[in-house]
Design a protein around this motif. Structure first.
Motif, short mmCIF file in Angstrom:
data_model
loop_
_atom_site.label_atom_id
_atom_site.label_comp_id
_atom_site.label_asym_id
_atom_site.label_seq_id
_atom_site.Cartn_x
_atom_site.Cartn_y
_atom_site.Cartn_z
N THR A 46 5.21 -2.63 -2.89
CA THR A 46 6.30 -1.91 -3.53
C THR A 46 5.69 -0.96 -4.55
N HIS A 47 6.50 -0.02 -5.00
CA HIS A 47 6.01 0.96 -5.97
C HIS A 47 7.10 1.21 -7.01
N MET A 48 6.67 1.31 -8.26
CA MET A 48 7.59 1.66 -9.35
C MET A 48 6.92 2.68 -10.25
N PRO A 86 -3.08 6.55 -7.12
CA PRO A 86 -2.45 7.41 -8.13
C PRO A 86 -1.20 6.74 -8.72
N ASP A 87 -0.65 7.36 -9.75
CA ASP A 87 0.55 6.85 -10.43
C ASP A 87 1.80 6.88 -9.55
N CYS A 88 1.88 7.89 -8.68
CA CYS A 88 3.13 8.10 -7.93
C CYS A 88 2.80 9.01 -6.74
N GLY A 89 3.83 9.40 -6.00
CA GLY A 89 3.62 10.28 -4.85
C GLY A 89 3.12 11.65 -5.27
ZN LIG Z 1 6.82 6.94 -8.09
#
Ligand SMILES: [Zn+2]
Ligand SMILES: Nc1nc2c(c(=O)[nH]1)N[C@@H](CNc1ccc(C(=O)N[C@@H](CCC(=O)N[C@@H](CCC(=O)N[C@@H](CCC(=O)O)C(=O)O)C(=O)O)C(=O)O)cc1)CN2
Length: 776
Positions: free
Chosen positions: A655-657, A739-742
């Protein structure tokens, strides 16, 4: 009987996103300052005229902003950090945008980055505006800050409207909410600055009064939060001061996004002339407010939903308001939207592709103005004059399109078993490690790769019918293949397909699920020039066909390395959509969870060994009041587990947040029991991980090492150092590197060197671990 009607704020992006395009043209150097300011001026005029035309009596001004109203307030009161090189006087446009988006060394605004600025100055931090998907810039304060009025923007806006013959009620962000949203670098209490800030507000009010303003709307949404005694005192002190600022000027304090609850007495005791309350979020507060309000207080009743898109049941509202009107008299009341209309799209008339029935159920900002005006004309009556307008409301609630017995049956049959993985995490982890044989510190990315102008253009052409589906698909396959090969070539361990086929991580799913309607022009501002088209959930949700399978399968066919299946989770889809108001949110969420579960199982059946279910909005959807957290987290976690619960122990669930602070909800995160979670941490220097360490979080974690909100390219050494910090807090066997996010808002020129460096950082870490140089 008629009652005065009012609006609290109107969307500023423009019917055709004129502001977005004007901003981006300015930032890219294609248009000059004058043309940007001119576009903004035209939008303001258009909005004011529309509101007058629709019959709104009290029209706001200064609800417009070139980027963000919180940033505007910071700039107005001179809260400009030294780094931006401001030396007093009006803050020029480029300093303003540097605060919003960062700037490169030359002092020019940078590319398309919204945030962060290479070698020059970084942007201010950006975060969620209460529980919306709108983001504001966090005012950076310090104990030694002296405030000064740089430019009286509310006054300028008031005069601009008056020149068009429109007398407005200027809007200010209230001083207490402004300070509470700010952060001090030295950790001192922002509210300690209140006494220094108030004179600036007093001067703004005085100048407005001298120019002929009779009312000012002062927004204090902080009044719907859990407040300390000191914060309540601050509110009382602030308004005791401001009430004296300008004789004859009346202040309306606007609260929204929730109930006043234990702050009701504080709100009612402020020495102001008016109070706005959100009666959509807190319908039950009407009686208490009406009963307790001092006689002279004007009550602005926020009864038209500023956060959702459904036509209101005006007849029912008129009946509900009748006792209040009888008790207080029409002259002491106003009809208004629950909050600013910033959070809804502008006009249903643009949605010509929606069928007439569905469109008749919807009210966007323009239709909401009509509803407010209609209700104002008929309030206090028996609702007869409104019955015709409400046909659509009844039709929606009973429509066969809304109810799907199959979905309802499936939901009724749902039990705890659906949520349970077979084996506990430790056993799954061993099975998965054997299956994948990944190195220590496996490298991966969060899902999306750059959504270049070419990708967007191809999609737009396909939508306009200028590019066949076959050609569009072939184009996307070329992008996907190139991205898969490139990831392999630089040595990433776990690959993604790149999400090129997606317009947006929520809308893409909304377009494929039953029970969802999607729009063509219903844009809502998310931050600055960036917008979203939240899908509209109008009925029971199901998944008629696989949604992501073929893109995943295509990508996986090109490589031996695992490609993650990539899905958006139910809580995020729910929180970033407009939701039904005839069903509890948690029920709608369970329906979406079942649809995503179907997709997860299809992906697994097709051979996907790793599946990521993004829950970017789970933390953000947390209710504003702590007392409501438990309930929300219980069903949010349950919904995630419904998605993931059906898979084999050997299938790894990710999962990703992002933008998340976890300290308060770490137990809920652990209860989700994802095998791997990736989170945003690079800016906080891994401090975020303390939440995970402190609670002995057992599952695997990928703390972000690359700040994707900045165009800056991190060096291998920096990322290596960040993971070393992570190793002080977590076991080596728990850590992933990502990385932190997409990467969708970044450019390839930034992404490529950054990820090459990231892979190099992981290589160094493996060397460290072998050499045993870092104690774990
Ligand atoms: Zn994100
Ligand atoms: N829903 C959602 N909420 C979120 C996020 C998110 O990713 N999604 N991320 C966080 C930050 N918020 C964000 C919000 C928007 C964007 C973003 O990039 N938005 C794009 C639009 C994305 C989109 O829907 N794109 C469509 C439509 C693109 C478009 O504008 N096309 C033109 C035509 C283009 C051409 O002809 O070349 C048009 O319709 O006029 C597509 O790719 O198909 C933008 O404003 O520019 C990024 C982050 C939090 N909330």
């Amino acid at each position: 009987m008629t009652i005065q009607t009012a609006n609290l704020g109107f969307p500023r992006i423009g019917r055709h996103r004129e502001l977005k395009f004007a901003l981006e043209a300015y930032w890219s150097g294609k248009a000059d300052r004058a043309s940007l300011l001119d576009a903004a001026k035209r939008l303001r005029a258009e909005n004011w005229r529309l509101q007058r035309e629709k019959g709104i009596d009290v029209i706001p001004s200064n609800d417009f902003s070139l980027y963000d109203q919180v940033l505007d307030t910071a700039v107005m009161v001179g809260a400009v950090p030294a780094a931006y090189g401001w030396t007093g006087g009006p803050v020029d446009l480029d300093t303003y945008f540097a605060m919003a988006r960062g700037a490169t060394g030359a002092g020019a605004a940078c590319g398309h980055a919204h945030h962060g600025g290479g070698h020059g100055v970084p942007a201010l931090e950006m975060t969620k505006w209460f529980d919306t998907n709108y983001h504001y810039l966090v005012p950076e304060l310090s104990a030694d800050l002296t405030f000064a009025l740089t430019e009286n923007r509310p006054l300028e806006a008031f005069l601009e409207a008056r020149a068009l013959g429109i007398h407005t009620r200027p809007v200010l962000l209230g001083p207490v909410t402004f300070l509470k949203l700010g952060k001090t670098r030295d950790g001192s209490d922002p509210l300690a600055l209140l006494d220094r800030l108030l004179p600036v507000y007093a001067r703004i009010l005085r100048e407005l009064s001298e120019a002929g303003a009779d009312w000012v709307q002062v927004d204090e949404p902080a009044l719907v939060l859990d407040l300390s005694g000191a914060e309540r005192d601050a509110l009382r002190r602030a308004y005791a001061g401001l009430a004296q600022a300008a004789p004859g000027l009346r202040l309306l304090v606007a609260t929204y996004f929730g109930r006043l609850g234990d702050n009701l007495d504080t709100a009612l005791s402020l020495p102001v002339a008016g109070l706005h309350v959100d009666l959509v979020r807190a319908p039950d507060e009407l009686d208490a407010v009406v009963a307790k309000a001092p006689d002279g207080l004007l009550l602005s009743l926020g009864v038209i939903d500023g956060r959702n898109v459904w036509r209101a049941d005006l007849a029912a509202l008129a009946r509900r308001l009748a006792p209040a009107i009888a008790r207080r008299g029409a002259g002491k009341l106003q009809i208004a939207p629950s909050c600013s209309l910033l959070h809804v799209p502008i006009d249903t008339a643009l949605e010509t592709a929606l069928d007439d029935e569905l469109r008749s159920w919807l009210a966007f900002a323009t239709q909401k103005l009509e509803e407010i005006a209609l209700l104002g004309r008929h309030a206090g009556g028996d609702g007869d004059g409104l019955a015709a307008a409400d046909g659509a409301v009844g039709a929606r609630l009973t429509s066969v399109r809304v109810h799907d017995p199959l979905v309802q049956g499936r939901l009724a049959a749902l039990d705890g078993a659906a949520q349970r993985r077979h084996a506990p995490f430790a056993e799954r982890q061993a099975i998965q490690h054997r299956r994948f044989g990944l190195p220590l510190f496996p490298t991966t990315t969060i899902g999306s790769f750059p959504q270049t102008a070419d990708v967007r253009k191809a999609r737009a052409m396909h939508q306009r019918g200028e590019l066949s589906y076959a050609d569009y698909k072939a184009f996307l396959e070329r992008e996907t293949a190139a991205t898969v090969r490139w990831q392999e070539a630089i040595g990433l361990d776990v690959l993604v397909h790149g999400e090129f086929e997606r317009n947006d991580m929520v809308q893409y799913f909304g377009e494929q699920l039953s029970g969802f309607a999607f729009t063509k022009h219903a844009w809502v501002q998310s931050y600055g020039s960036r917008c979203v088209r939240p899908p509209v959930i109008y009925g029971d949700v199901s998944r008629p066909n696989p949604m992501t399978l073929e893109w995943w399968a295509y990508a996986q066919s090109l490589t031996e390395k695992p490609v993650k299946g990539m899905l958006t989770g139910p809580v995020t889809i729910l929180n970033w959509s407009f939701v039904r108001d005839d069903l509890p949110r948690e029920t709608a969420c369970r329906q979406i969870a079942l649809a995503i579960r179907d997709e997860v199982l299809d992906l697994e059946k097709a051979g996907a060994a790793m599946i990521q279910i993004d829950e970017a909005a789970l933390r953000e959807g947390l209710p504003l009041r702590r007392a409501d957290w438990r309930r929300y987290l219980d069903w949010a976690v349950e919904c995630f587990r419904i998605c993931a619960g059906g898979v084999d122990d050997a299938t790894q669930i990710h999962t990703h947040m992002c933008y998340s602070e976890f300290n308060d909800i770490i137990e809920a995160i652990a209860a989700m029991d994802a095998d791997v979670i990736s989170i945003e941490t690079s800016r906080s220097k891994m401090e975020l991980l303390d939440a995970f360490t402190g609670h002995g979080y057992p599952n695997e974690i990928g703390p972000g090492v690359y700040d994707i909100h900045s165009p800056r390219i991190p060096e291998a050494g920096e990322m290596h150092a960040l993971v070393r910090l992570a190793r002080e807090r977590l076991e080596d066997g728990q850590l992933w590197v990502n990385p932190d996010c997409g990467l969708k808002t970044r450019r390839w020129e930034e992404v490529k060197p950054a990820l090459v460096n990231m892979v190099e950082a992981a290589r160094r870490l493996r060397g460290d671990a072998l050499a045993g140089t870092v104690t774990a």
